[in-house]
Design a protein around this motif. Structure first.
Motif, PDB file in Angstrom:
ATOM      1  N   GLY A 141       0.620  -1.358  -0.183  1.00 38.35           N
ATOM      2  CA  GLY A 141       0.137  -0.112  -0.022  1.00 38.35           C
ATOM      3  C   GLY A 141       0.983   1.349   0.039  1.00 38.35           C
ATOM      4  O   GLY A 141       0.631   2.246  -0.628  1.00 38.35           O
ATOM      5  N   LEU A 142       1.998   1.264   0.659  1.00 38.67           N
ATOM      6  CA  LEU A 142       2.762   2.527   0.726  1.00 38.67           C
ATOM      7  C   LEU A 142       3.469   2.529  -0.706  1.00 38.67           C
ATOM      8  O   LEU A 142       3.693   3.692  -1.032  1.00 38.67           O
ATOM      9  N   LEU A 143       4.024   1.546  -1.233  1.00 38.06           N
ATOM     10  CA  LEU A 143       4.592   1.519  -2.467  1.00 38.06           C
ATOM     11  C   LEU A 143       3.498   1.824  -3.669  1.00 38.06           C
ATOM     12  O   LEU A 143       4.083   2.628  -4.384  1.00 38.06           O
ATOM     13  N   ASP A 144       2.375   1.539  -3.731  1.00 37.76           N
ATOM     14  CA  ASP A 144       1.461   1.923  -4.317  1.00 37.76           C
ATOM     15  C   ASP A 144       1.110   3.342  -4.950  1.00 37.76           C
ATOM     16  O   ASP A 144       0.898   3.953  -5.756  1.00 37.76           O
ATOM     17  N   SER A 145       1.265   4.086  -3.527  1.00 35.86           N
ATOM     18  CA  SER A 145       1.183   5.520  -3.694  1.00 35.86           C
ATOM     19  C   SER A 145       2.334   6.175  -4.161  1.00 35.86           C
ATOM     20  O   SER A 145       2.209   7.271  -4.650  1.00 35.86           O
ATOM     21  N   ARG A 146       3.377   5.644  -4.268  1.00 32.08           N
ATOM     22  CA  ARG A 146       4.503   6.477  -4.788  1.00 32.08           C
ATOM     23  C   ARG A 146       4.880   6.072  -6.001  1.00 32.08           C
ATOM     24  O   ARG A 146       5.308   6.710  -6.968  1.00 32.08           O
ATOM     25  N   THR A 147       5.453   4.701  -6.491  1.00 35.63           N
ATOM     26  CA  THR A 147       5.837   4.010  -7.282  1.00 35.63           C
ATOM     27  C   THR A 147       5.004   2.871  -7.921  1.00 35.63           C
ATOM     28  O   THR A 147       5.425   1.804  -7.238  1.00 35.63           O
ATOM     29  N   PRO A 148       4.100   3.052  -8.564  1.00 37.03           N
ATOM     30  CA  PRO A 148       3.308   1.792  -8.953  1.00 37.03           C
ATOM     31  C   PRO A 148       4.238   0.676  -9.597  1.00 37.03           C
ATOM     32  O   PRO A 148       3.829  -0.484  -9.138  1.00 37.03           O
ATOM     33  N   TRP A 149       4.953   1.001 -10.381  1.00 35.49           N
ATOM     34  CA  TRP A 149       5.837  -0.155 -11.095  1.00 35.49           C
ATOM     35  C   TRP A 149       6.503  -0.882 -10.025  1.00 35.49           C
ATOM     36  O   TRP A 149       6.968  -1.993 -10.280  1.00 35.49           O
TER      37      TRP A 149
END
Length: 89
Positions: free
Chosen positions: A43-51
């Motif tokens: 969830g944290l990564l999805d908001s910043r860098t989806p790839w």
């Protein structure tokens, strides 16, 4: 729901009987921690860098498949393959 019954069956047969309880405890604890932290991390990564989200998820699934294959390889045949006698009639 798909992998837990198989994983628990493997963990019940894989370790030596002297350390079976400890091994199952470590396995369950690691599984619980992973199930709690993985969605948070994604969830944290999805908001910043989806790839990066998809790259990490792919790496985790490939590593898990490899680890499962290696763990099952050393087990007796009766654990690796279900037999008709294993099913309650």
């Amino acid at each position: 729901m798909i992998y837990l019954p198989a994983a628990n069956a493997v963990m019940a047969e894989a370790p030596h009987p002297r350390i079976r309880g400890r091994a199952i405890g470590v396995f369950q604890t690691a599984s619980s921690i992973g199930m709690a932290l993985f969605p948070l991390t994604l969830g944290l990564l999805d908001s910043r860098t989806p790839w990066l989200l998809w790259l990490i998820a792919t790496c985790v699934f490939v590593a898990a498949a490899w680890a499962w294959r290696e763990a099952v390889r050393g087990l007796p045949q009766r654990v690796r393959v279900a037999e008709l006698t294993d099913v309650d009639a």
